[in-house]
Design a protein around this motif. Structure first.
Motif, PDB file in Angstrom:
ATOM      1  N   ALA A 118       0.823  -1.214   0.000  1.00 24.60           N
ATOM      2  CA  ALA A 118       0.000   0.000   0.000  1.00 24.60           C
ATOM      3  C   ALA A 118       0.856   1.263   0.000  1.00 24.60           C
ATOM      4  N   THR A 119       1.914   1.291   0.793  1.00 23.66           N
ATOM      5  CA  THR A 119       2.744   2.499   0.821  1.00 23.66           C
ATOM      6  C   THR A 119       3.480   2.693  -0.505  1.00 23.66           C
ATOM      7  N   LEU A 120       3.918   1.603  -1.132  1.00 20.22           N
ATOM      8  CA  LEU A 120       4.580   1.708  -2.434  1.00 20.22           C
ATOM      9  C   LEU A 120       3.597   2.187  -3.502  1.00 20.22           C
ATOM     10  N   ILE A 121       2.372   1.696  -3.454  1.00 20.50           N
ATOM     11  CA  ILE A 121       1.340   2.145  -4.402  1.00 20.50           C
ATOM     12  C   ILE A 121       1.073   3.635  -4.203  1.00 20.50           C
ATOM     13  N   GLY A 122       0.874   4.038  -2.954  1.00 21.37           N
ATOM     14  CA  GLY A 122       0.612   5.445  -2.661  1.00 21.37           C
ATOM     15  C   GLY A 122       1.772   6.345  -3.046  1.00 21.37           C
ATOM     16  N   LEU A 123       2.993   5.871  -2.776  1.00 20.02           N
ATOM     17  CA  LEU A 123       4.179   6.646  -3.145  1.00 20.02           C
ATOM     18  C   LEU A 123       4.280   6.774  -4.667  1.00 20.02           C
ATOM     19  N   SER A 124       3.941   5.727  -5.387  1.00 20.80           N
ATOM     20  CA  SER A 124       3.960   5.780  -6.855  1.00 20.80           C
ATOM     21  C   SER A 124       2.950   6.803  -7.378  1.00 20.80           C
ATOM     22  N   ILE A 125       1.775   6.830  -6.773  1.00 23.81           N
ATOM     23  CA  ILE A 125       0.759   7.822  -7.173  1.00 23.81           C
ATOM     24  C   ILE A 125       1.286   9.226  -6.896  1.00 23.81           C
ATOM     25  N   ARG A 126       1.863   9.425  -5.699  1.00 24.37           N
ATOM     26  CA  ARG A 126       2.386  10.747  -5.328  1.00 24.37           C
ATOM     27  C   ARG A 126       3.479  11.191  -6.296  1.00 24.37           C
ATOM     28  N   VAL A 127       4.424  10.308  -6.597  1.00 21.66           N
ATOM     29  CA  VAL A 127       5.533  10.673  -7.488  1.00 21.66           C
ATOM     30  C   VAL A 127       5.013  11.002  -8.884  1.00 21.66           C
ATOM     31  N   LYS A 128       4.078  10.224  -9.382  1.00 26.04           N
ATOM     32  CA  LYS A 128       3.513  10.502 -10.709  1.00 26.04           C
ATOM     33  C   LYS A 128       2.888  11.900 -10.737  1.00 26.04           C
ATOM     34  N   LEU A 129       2.108  12.216  -9.698  1.00 26.05           N
ATOM     35  CA  LEU A 129       1.460  13.526  -9.663  1.00 26.05           C
ATOM     36  C   LEU A 129       2.467  14.650  -9.446  1.00 26.05           C
ATOM     37  N   LEU A 130       3.513  14.407  -8.661  1.00 24.51           N
ATOM     38  CA  LEU A 130       4.569  15.414  -8.492  1.00 24.51           C
ATOM     39  C   LEU A 130       5.227  15.734  -9.829  1.00 24.51           C
ATOM     40  N   ARG A 131       5.344  14.731 -10.670  1.00 24.89           N
ATOM     41  CA  ARG A 131       6.016  14.902 -11.960  1.00 24.89           C
ATOM     42  C   ARG A 131       5.147  15.561 -13.027  1.00 24.89           C
ATOM     43  N   VAL A 132       3.819  15.473 -12.898  1.00 30.24           N
ATOM     44  CA  VAL A 132       2.960  15.976 -13.974  1.00 30.24           C
ATOM     45  C   VAL A 132       2.122  17.196 -13.606  1.00 30.24           C
ATOM     46  N   LEU A 133       1.911  17.444 -12.334  1.00 30.91           N
ATOM     47  CA  LEU A 133       1.064  18.570 -11.932  1.00 30.91           C
ATOM     48  C   LEU A 133       1.890  19.825 -11.668  1.00 30.91           C
ATOM     49  N   LYS A 156      -0.387   8.303   7.222  1.00 28.94           N
ATOM     50  CA  LYS A 156       0.623   9.167   7.842  1.00 28.94           C
ATOM     51  C   LYS A 156       1.915   9.146   7.034  1.00 28.94           C
ATOM     52  N   GLN A 157       2.347   7.948   6.620  1.00 26.39           N
ATOM     53  CA  GLN A 157       3.574   7.827   5.825  1.00 26.39           C
ATOM     54  C   GLN A 157       3.459   8.558   4.495  1.00 26.39           C
ATOM     55  N   LEU A 158       2.315   8.430   3.849  1.00 31.09           N
ATOM     56  CA  LEU A 158       2.147   8.979   2.506  1.00 31.09           C
ATOM     57  C   LEU A 158       2.002  10.498   2.479  1.00 31.09           C
ATOM     58  N   GLU A 162       8.603  14.834   5.229  1.00 30.87           N
ATOM     59  CA  GLU A 162       9.940  14.321   5.534  1.00 30.87           C
ATOM     60  C   GLU A 162      10.053  12.832   5.204  1.00 30.87           C
ATOM     61  N   ARG A 163       9.004  12.062   5.506  1.00 34.64           N
ATOM     62  CA  ARG A 163       9.037  10.620   5.191  1.00 34.64           C
ATOM     63  C   ARG A 163       9.054  10.387   3.688  1.00 34.64           C
ATOM     64  N   VAL A 164       8.267  11.170   2.969  1.00 39.07           N
ATOM     65  CA  VAL A 164       8.245  11.033   1.501  1.00 39.07           C
ATOM     66  C   VAL A 164       9.604  11.406   0.926  1.00 39.07           C
ATOM     67  N   ALA A 165      10.187  12.500   1.407  1.00 33.17           N
ATOM     68  CA  ALA A 165      11.507  12.931   0.918  1.00 33.17           C
ATOM     69  C   ALA A 165      12.559  11.862   1.202  1.00 33.17           C
ATOM     70  N   ALA A 167      12.045   8.656   1.609  1.00 32.01           N
ATOM     71  CA  ALA A 167      11.765   7.502   0.745  1.00 32.01           C
ATOM     72  C   ALA A 167      12.309   7.724  -0.656  1.00 32.01           C
ATOM     73  N   LEU A 168      12.162   8.954  -1.157  1.00 34.12           N
ATOM     74  CA  LEU A 168      12.610   9.244  -2.519  1.00 34.12           C
ATOM     75  C   LEU A 168      14.126   9.369  -2.624  1.00 34.12           C
ATOM     76  N   GLU A 169      14.814   9.476  -1.492  1.00 31.67           N
ATOM     77  CA  GLU A 169      16.280   9.472  -1.495  1.00 31.67           C
ATOM     78  C   GLU A 169      16.840   8.060  -1.494  1.00 31.67           C
ATOM     79  N   ASN A 170      15.986   7.076  -1.244  1.00 33.52           N
ATOM     80  CA  ASN A 170      16.403   5.675  -1.235  1.00 33.52           C
ATOM     81  C   ASN A 170      16.412   5.156  -2.678  1.00 33.52           C
ATOM     82  N   PRO A 171      17.600   4.877  -3.246  1.00 34.79           N
ATOM     83  CA  PRO A 171      17.648   4.486  -4.659  1.00 34.79           C
ATOM     84  C   PRO A 171      16.898   3.187  -4.960  1.00 34.79           C
ATOM     85  N   ASN A 172      16.892   2.247  -4.021  1.00 36.12           N
ATOM     86  CA  ASN A 172      16.172   0.985  -4.254  1.00 36.12           C
ATOM     87  C   ASN A 172      14.667   1.220  -4.326  1.00 36.12           C
TER      88      ASN A 172
END
Length: 187
Positions: A118-133, A156-158, A162-165, A167-172
């Motif tokens: 769920a957190t990976l799905i939510g993070l993927s949605i967030r990143v996609k929207l960060l890139r296009v909006l 809370k995580q999504l 700070e948690r999102v930032a 997560a996005l610094e983690n290359p894996n």
């Protein structure tokens, strides 16, 4: 030409890899998800026009739920070779756009209540929207109420900057997100 030795190191690696892949398939969180038909893409002139001028932040064309949904519907599920739309994880009805307030809220529904992706799905949605909006939007990503056993923790995580930032610094993790966004299975 093979050496003829039984149990050559290469053979062991192949057997180990095959065993690992079989174990992964058996460990799927939802081994048999319900797959829905994809809706036809509604690439309106407004969306195409916006893509041509996406660098112009001063351009304040109104956004609507359908347009936001068009951006996230083809994100791939991390575990299955299907889109979030096909698995009914996202829908246009669960996208709330308040353009005048510069706010967007996307609720998604994992395929099972104990989904560890769920957190990976939510993070993927967030990143996609960060890139296009445009940057003017405050985006909230949430699990649909009652659809996940750890709903409060996932939300809370999504939505913690700070948690999102971090997560996005983690290359894996970023690699897994990029796989989902490119239409590939991340696991």
């Amino acid at each position: 030409r093979t050496s003829g030795r039984a149990g050559a190191p290469g053979d062991a690696r192949v057997r180990c890899r095959e065993k690992s892949m079989m174990e992964q398939r058996q460990e799927l969180i939802n081994p048999a998800p319900v797959v829905h038909r994809k809706s036809p893409s509604i690439r309106s002139a407004q969306i195409v026009s916006r893509e041509k001028h996406e660098c112009d932040e001063a351009l304040a064309d109104p956004f609507d739920a359908q347009e936001v949904f068009e951006h996230i519907k083809d994100i791939n599920d991390p575990e299955h070779p299907y889109s979030l739309e096909q698995l009914d994880v996202v829908s246009a009805e669960n996208v709330d756009v308040r353009d005048a307030e510069d706010r967007i809220k996307v609720a998604f529904t994992p395929t099972v209540p104990h989904c560890s992706m769920a957190t990976l799905i939510g993070l993927s949605i967030r990143v996609k929207l960060l890139r296009v909006l445009p940057r003017r939007f405050k985006v909230d990503i949430v699990v649909s109420p009652g659809s996940h056993s750890s709903e409060a923790a996932v939300n809370k995580q999504l939505n913690d900057k700070e948690r999102v930032a971090a997560a996005l610094e983690n290359p894996n993790l970023l690699e897994k997100v990029d796989l989902c966004l490119s239409g590939q299975t991340a696991m």
